[in-house]
Design an enzyme around this catalytic site. Sequence first.
Site, PDB file in Angstrom:
ATOM      1  N   MET A  73     -78.414  -0.584  -6.414  1.00 57.87           N
ATOM      2  CA  MET A  73     -77.199  -0.474  -7.223  1.00 57.87           C
ATOM      3  C   MET A  73     -76.149   0.405  -6.548  1.00 57.87           C
ATOM      4  SD  MET A  73     -78.132  -2.534  -9.465  1.00 57.87           S
ATOM      5  CE  MET A  73     -76.758  -2.434 -10.606  1.00 57.87           C
ATOM      6  N   LEU A 105     -71.828  -1.242  -0.935  1.00 52.61           N
ATOM      7  CA  LEU A 105     -71.955  -0.808   0.447  1.00 52.61           C
ATOM      8  C   LEU A 105     -70.611  -0.906   1.172  1.00 52.61           C
ATOM      9  CD1 LEU A 105     -75.287  -2.709   1.052  1.00 52.61           C
ATOM     10  CD2 LEU A 105     -75.036  -0.218   0.969  1.00 52.61           C
ATOM     11  N   HIS A 114     -78.526 -12.277  -6.787  1.00 55.31           N
ATOM     12  CA  HIS A 114     -77.589 -12.017  -7.876  1.00 55.31           C
ATOM     13  C   HIS A 114     -77.967 -12.896  -9.068  1.00 55.31           C
ATOM     14  CE1 HIS A 114     -73.853 -10.630  -9.663  1.00 55.31           C
ATOM     15  NE2 HIS A 114     -73.597 -11.867 -10.017  1.00 55.31           N
ATOM     16  N   GLU A 171     -85.983 -15.649 -10.078  1.00 54.95           N
ATOM     17  CA  GLU A 171     -85.703 -14.738  -8.964  1.00 54.95           C
ATOM     18  C   GLU A 171     -86.967 -14.497  -8.148  1.00 54.95           C
ATOM     19  OE1 GLU A 171     -84.018 -11.050 -10.168  1.00 54.95           O
ATOM     20  OE2 GLU A 171     -82.287 -11.949 -11.160  1.00 54.95           O
ATOM     21  N   ARG A 223     -69.273   8.002  -0.206  1.00 53.13           N
ATOM     22  CA  ARG A 223     -69.986   6.743   0.006  1.00 53.13           C
ATOM     23  C   ARG A 223     -70.205   6.495   1.498  1.00 53.13           C
ATOM     24  NH1 ARG A 223     -70.653   2.857  -3.551  1.00 53.13           N
ATOM     25  NH2 ARG A 223     -69.017   3.696  -4.906  1.00 53.13           N
ATOM     26  N   SER A 241     -89.105  -5.176  -9.368  1.00 51.50           N
ATOM     27  CA  SER A 241     -89.879  -6.379  -9.679  1.00 51.50           C
ATOM     28  C   SER A 241     -89.738  -7.427  -8.578  1.00 51.50           C
ATOM     29  CB  SER A 241     -89.471  -6.962 -11.039  1.00 51.50           C
ATOM     30  OG  SER A 241     -88.152  -7.470 -11.002  1.00 51.50           O
TER      31      SER A 241
END
Length: 213
Positions: free
Chosen positions: A92, A95, A111, A176, A67, A15
Site C-alpha cells: 500500500m 511508488l 488490482h 486473485e 517517499r 493472502s
Amino acid sequence: MTKKRIVVLLSGSGSNLQALIDATQAGRIKGRIVAVISNKPGVKGLERARDAGIDALLLDHTRYASREAFDIALQELIDQQEPDLIVLAGFMRILTADFVRHYLGRMFNIHPSLLPKYKGLHTHQRAIEAGDSEHGCTVHFVTPELDGGPLIVQAVVPIDPGTSEEQLQQQVQIREHHIYPLAVEWFCEGRLALGETGVTLDGVQLPASGQRV
C-alpha cells in the site's frame, strides 16, 4: 532452467503471498521467493513468510523523511536479493517513477477490478454502485502511471443481484489467488515479456485487455 528469484512486497495479511507460496511449493511456479518485504511491522504477511522459511524483512516507511528516501532504501534492499521479478501483493505505497523505471518489465501488481475500470480504491463498492454485471481482477506490469501498466491477465466475476460489497470482495479474492500465481508462472517459464509494443505470451502479443481466464 535456473529458478527465477522472486521478491514479494506487501503491507498486510499476505493472502496473495500465500497463494504464491503454495504454487511454488507445489512446483507450479519454476521460481523461488527469496524475500518478503513489508513496510509495516507485525503484519500477517511477514508471519506467512517466516512459516515458509522465507526471509521476512521489514522496512518501516515511517522512519523515512520522504517517499523518495524510502524508495531509495527499498530499492537497495531489493537489489541485494538479486531478483528476476518483484511482485506487489497488497503493498500500500505509491511508488516513485524512478523506482518503477528501475524494475520496468519485471514488476507485477494485482488490482481488484477489470482495469482500466476502477483504478484506485473501493473498487467493489464502485462496481456495485455503477450497476455493473461483472467485476474481477487484473494482473499488470507496473509503470509510473498508477494502476495503468500493460495488462497481463484478467479474471471475471459476475455480480449477481443483491451481492454485497463483502461478498464480491471474497469472490474476487478467490480469483486473485488463481491468476497471480498463473502470471508469475508464465514469467518464470520465460513465456511472458513486456516489449515496446506491449505484452507478449509465447511470442504472441496479448490484446490490451490481457489474457482472460
